[in-house]
Write a protein that holds these residues in place. Structure first.
Motif, PDB file in Angstrom:
ATOM      1  N   MET A  13       0.841  -1.201   0.000  1.00  0.00           N
ATOM      2  CA  MET A  13       0.000   0.000   0.000  1.00  0.00           C
ATOM      3  C   MET A  13       0.876   1.250   0.000  1.00  0.00           C
ATOM      4  N   GLY A  14       0.453   2.234  -0.708  1.00  0.00           N
ATOM      5  CA  GLY A  14       1.158   3.510  -0.670  1.00  0.00           C
ATOM      6  C   GLY A  14       2.455   3.479  -1.456  1.00  0.00           C
ATOM      7  N   ASP A  15       3.075   4.611  -1.516  1.00  0.00           N
ATOM      8  CA  ASP A  15       4.338   4.793  -2.235  1.00  0.00           C
ATOM      9  C   ASP A  15       5.378   5.282  -1.232  1.00  0.00           C
ATOM     10  N   PRO A  16       6.408   4.469  -0.928  1.00  0.00           N
ATOM     11  CA  PRO A  16       7.381   4.895   0.085  1.00  0.00           C
ATOM     12  C   PRO A  16       8.076   6.211  -0.279  1.00  0.00           C
ATOM     13  N   LYS A  17       8.273   6.461  -1.570  1.00  0.00           N
ATOM     14  CA  LYS A  17       8.898   7.732  -1.973  1.00  0.00           C
ATOM     15  C   LYS A  17       7.986   8.900  -1.627  1.00  0.00           C
ATOM     16  N   GLU A  18       6.695   8.719  -1.845  1.00  0.00           N
ATOM     17  CA  GLU A  18       5.719   9.762  -1.531  1.00  0.00           C
ATOM     18  C   GLU A  18       5.632   9.961  -0.016  1.00  0.00           C
ATOM     19  N   ASP A  19       5.659   8.862   0.737  1.00  0.00           N
ATOM     20  CA  ASP A  19       5.581   8.944   2.193  1.00  0.00           C
ATOM     21  C   ASP A  19       6.806   9.655   2.781  1.00  0.00           C
ATOM     22  N   TYR A  20       7.954   9.554   2.100  1.00  0.00           N
ATOM     23  CA  TYR A  20       9.207  10.098   2.630  1.00  0.00           C
ATOM     24  C   TYR A  20       9.451  11.555   2.233  1.00  0.00           C
ATOM     25  N   LYS A  21       8.737  12.062   1.236  1.00  0.00           N
ATOM     26  CA  LYS A  21       9.071  13.373   0.669  1.00  0.00           C
ATOM     27  C   LYS A  21       9.080  14.509   1.687  1.00  0.00           C
ATOM     28  N   ASP A  22       8.280  14.407   2.733  1.00  0.00           N
ATOM     29  CA  ASP A  22       8.248  15.459   3.747  1.00  0.00           C
ATOM     30  C   ASP A  22       9.254  15.237   4.869  1.00  0.00           C
ATOM     31  N   SER A  23      10.154  14.276   4.689  1.00  0.00           N
ATOM     32  CA  SER A  23      11.119  13.948   5.734  1.00  0.00           C
ATOM     33  C   SER A  23      12.525  14.429   5.415  1.00  0.00           C
ATOM     34  N   VAL A  24      12.656  15.267   4.384  1.00  0.00           N
ATOM     35  CA  VAL A  24      13.968  15.819   4.030  1.00  0.00           C
ATOM     36  C   VAL A  24      13.780  17.283   3.646  1.00  0.00           C
ATOM     37  N   ALA A  25      14.764  18.097   4.012  1.00  0.00           N
ATOM     38  CA  ALA A  25      14.667  19.527   3.685  1.00  0.00           C
ATOM     39  C   ALA A  25      16.045  20.122   3.444  1.00  0.00           C
ATOM     40  N   GLN A  26      16.101  21.037   2.486  1.00  0.00           N
ATOM     41  CA  GLN A  26      17.280  21.879   2.280  1.00  0.00           C
ATOM     42  C   GLN A  26      17.032  23.109   3.141  1.00  0.00           C
ATOM     43  N   VAL A  27      17.955  23.407   4.052  1.00  0.00           N
ATOM     44  CA  VAL A  27      17.737  24.460   5.035  1.00  0.00           C
ATOM     45  C   VAL A  27      18.880  25.456   5.026  1.00  0.00           C
ATOM     46  N   ARG A  28      18.543  26.729   5.030  1.00  0.00           N
ATOM     47  CA  ARG A  28      19.529  27.799   5.198  1.00  0.00           C
ATOM     48  C   ARG A  28      19.755  27.941   6.692  1.00  0.00           C
ATOM     49  N   MET A  29      20.987  27.775   7.165  1.00  0.00           N
ATOM     50  CA  MET A  29      21.280  27.725   8.591  1.00  0.00           C
ATOM     51  C   MET A  29      21.559  29.090   9.200  1.00  0.00           C
ATOM     52  N   LYS A  30      21.830  30.086   8.401  1.00  0.00           N
ATOM     53  CA  LYS A  30      22.163  31.406   8.948  1.00  0.00           C
ATOM     54  C   LYS A  30      20.938  32.155   9.370  1.00  0.00           C
TER      55      LYS A  30
END
Length: 160
Positions: A143-160
């Motif tokens: 059931m479901g798509d693991p890639k779709e389930d994971y998409k909100d678990s990674v982010a590019q973040v500006r640290m400054k």
């Protein structure tokens, strides 16, 4: 910065401040495990080392660096780009000094080999562990798509 990015950034700072261990390296010097030190709430990471290490010698004038972090519970991972330089500010050394650092420097804070490195983060890619019992069951049942389930678990973040 979006609210999600702020969440990732906050999780990173909370986690690394708790675990205090990361890998740090610069071009020409492989990342090595170091104990992170923090001066209050500032988003800067300090590392005590000896002046004669490859890392300290490589960053005498400041250099682009990469910090790699994995939380002890494996619930958060990050690769952080920034600048690493020597910052032997006596006031900062006094604030960060502790018995664990003292064990490495026989001469104490006055040890001629003592060097304090300062890492100023710029940009990061931060991953939250997306595995869970529910995700495992969904995958097992097809059931479901693991890639779709994971998409909100990674982010590019500006640290400054």
């Amino acid at each position: 910065m979006s609210g999600d990015d702020q969440e990732f950034k906050s999780k990173f700072w909370d986690s690394i401040r708790s675990d205090m261990t990361a890998m740090i390296g610069v071009p020409g010097v492989h990342p090595r495990p170091m104990t992170a030190q923090f001066d209050g709430d500032r988003n800067v990471i300090y590392f005590f080392t000896a002046k004669d290490t490859d890392l300290a010698e490589a960053v005498a004038a400041g250099k682009e660096a990469t910090l790699v972090y994995a939380a002890k519970g494996h619930d958060l991972f990050a690769t952080v780009e920034g600048t690493l330089r020597i910052d032997n500010d006596r006031a900062v050394i006094d604030r960060l000094w502790n018995r664990f650092v003292a064990a490495w420097f026989e001469g104490g804070k006055e040890d001629p080999r003592l060097s304090l490195l300062r890492f100023d983060p710029a940009d990061a890619e931060i991953w939250k562990d997306a595995s869970s019992m529910v995700a495992g069951v969904k995958l097992f049942l097809g059931m479901g798509d693991p890639k779709e389930d994971y998409k909100d678990s990674v982010a590019q973040v500006r640290m400054k």
